[in-house]
Design a protein around this motif. Sequence first.
Motif, short mmCIF file in Angstrom:
data_model
loop_
_atom_site.label_atom_id
_atom_site.label_comp_id
_atom_site.label_asym_id
_atom_site.label_seq_id
_atom_site.Cartn_x
_atom_site.Cartn_y
_atom_site.Cartn_z
N MET A 1 20.35 16.27 19.66
CA MET A 1 19.95 17.40 18.85
C MET A 1 21.17 18.00 18.16
SD MET A 1 17.07 19.52 20.90
CE MET A 1 15.53 18.73 21.35
N ALA A 2 20.92 18.64 17.05
CA ALA A 2 22.04 19.25 16.32
C ALA A 2 21.49 20.22 15.29
CB ALA A 2 22.88 18.19 15.63
N VAL A 3 22.36 21.10 14.84
CA VAL A 3 22.06 21.94 13.68
C VAL A 3 22.51 21.15 12.46
CG1 VAL A 3 22.54 24.11 12.48
CG2 VAL A 3 22.37 24.06 14.99
N ILE A 4 21.63 21.08 11.46
CA ILE A 4 21.92 20.31 10.25
C ILE A 4 22.12 21.25 9.07
CG2 ILE A 4 21.11 18.52 8.68
CD1 ILE A 4 21.60 17.57 11.56
N ASP A 5 23.24 21.07 8.37
CA ASP A 5 23.47 21.78 7.11
C ASP A 5 22.81 20.93 6.02
OD1 ASP A 5 24.46 22.70 4.68
OD2 ASP A 5 26.46 23.11 5.45
N THR A 6 21.67 21.38 5.52
CA THR A 6 20.91 20.55 4.58
C THR A 6 21.55 20.48 3.20
OG1 THR A 6 19.49 22.45 4.09
CG2 THR A 6 18.73 20.89 5.76
N SER A 7 22.41 21.42 2.86
CA SER A 7 23.09 21.32 1.57
C SER A 7 24.20 20.28 1.63
CB SER A 7 23.67 22.68 1.16
OG SER A 7 24.61 23.14 2.11
N ALA A 8 24.87 20.17 2.79
CA ALA A 8 25.93 19.19 2.96
C ALA A 8 25.41 17.86 3.49
CB ALA A 8 26.99 19.72 3.93
N ARG A 9 24.13 17.85 3.90
CA ARG A 9 23.54 16.64 4.49
C ARG A 9 24.39 16.15 5.66
NH1 ARG A 9 19.84 18.32 1.64
NH2 ARG A 9 18.68 17.08 0.12
N ALA A 10 24.68 17.05 6.58
CA ALA A 10 25.57 16.70 7.68
C ALA A 10 25.29 17.58 8.89
CB ALA A 10 27.03 16.86 7.25
N ILE A 11 25.69 17.08 10.05
CA ILE A 11 25.61 17.87 11.27
C ILE A 11 26.68 18.95 11.24
CG2 ILE A 11 25.98 17.78 13.77
CD1 ILE A 11 24.85 14.94 13.73
N VAL A 12 26.32 20.15 11.58
CA VAL A 12 27.30 21.24 11.67
C VAL A 12 28.25 20.94 12.83
CG1 VAL A 12 27.62 23.71 12.09
CG2 VAL A 12 25.69 22.91 10.68
N ASP A 13 29.55 21.00 12.55
CA ASP A 13 30.55 20.66 13.56
C ASP A 13 30.31 21.42 14.86
OD1 ASP A 13 31.80 18.97 11.83
OD2 ASP A 13 33.41 20.35 11.27
#
Length: 282
Positions: A1-13
């Motif tokens: 599981m992870a928080v996703i930054d949808t604007s960056a299309r990436a997992i939040v560090d």
Amino acid sequence: MAVIDTSARAIVDGTYRTRPLNSGGDADDILEGITAAARALGTDHGRQWAVAVPGPFDFVEGIAQYSDVGKFDALYGIDLRARLAAALAANAVSFTFVNDADAFALGEHAAGAARGLSRFCCVTLGTGVGSGWVVDGERTDGAAPGGELHLLEFEGQRIEARMSRRAIRAAYARRTRLAAAVPDVREIADLARSGDPVAREVLEDAFSYLGRALADPLSRFEAEALIVGGTIARSWDLLEPPLSAGLGRPGLPVIRAELSHEAPMIGAACAAEGALLDSQVF
């Protein structure tokens, strides 16, 4: 599981979490495993939840339909949307359920090997054959029943009868007459690299068969490329040559997926992006 930054299309560090999950356990244990991992993400996110799950599943209603599939059978008939919402004190409408193979394909399109492609198929090879068909960033059924390649029959049998973890191990056991301690696919791949002719033949047969089975669906779909992921794709040196030869389409790129665990999380978030504010949780 992870928080996703949808604007960056990436997992939040720093937000990626993983926990063991016994797919053969009872419903309460499975649900507690999922919700415990979700709680570990804290509350500093958008409280929108995208969940990538395998089929059979009612993705609209959020109800599990697993029965005699060997995993998550204890969830049959359970309303996961309602149960997860209650356990996480969340709004039920904040949950979006996405087929895990579709999510993987969408993740590869958003941030992986399929960036820039407008029309492609992504297959995931492991326990079975998962498939995602994407056109202009949206999932479609492509050229398979319900979008599921594993339901396709070729040469008189379902694809997974020849191309799956179970099928590869069974083929190796038959040819070597092993009754016990049958090596797993990764070990068979190691044997093939070490010069074991049976191991190499078993893998070449499975991968070539997959290529032949995919040739017509990919042609009808007018795919720009085939993306291949999953645990078996780790043996790319042994997989790609017979797969490409079986396809018989030299002009069709066969590309190894770039992402692993990130793909379905990013893809599920992208599928639910219309309901998002700032971030998406898987």
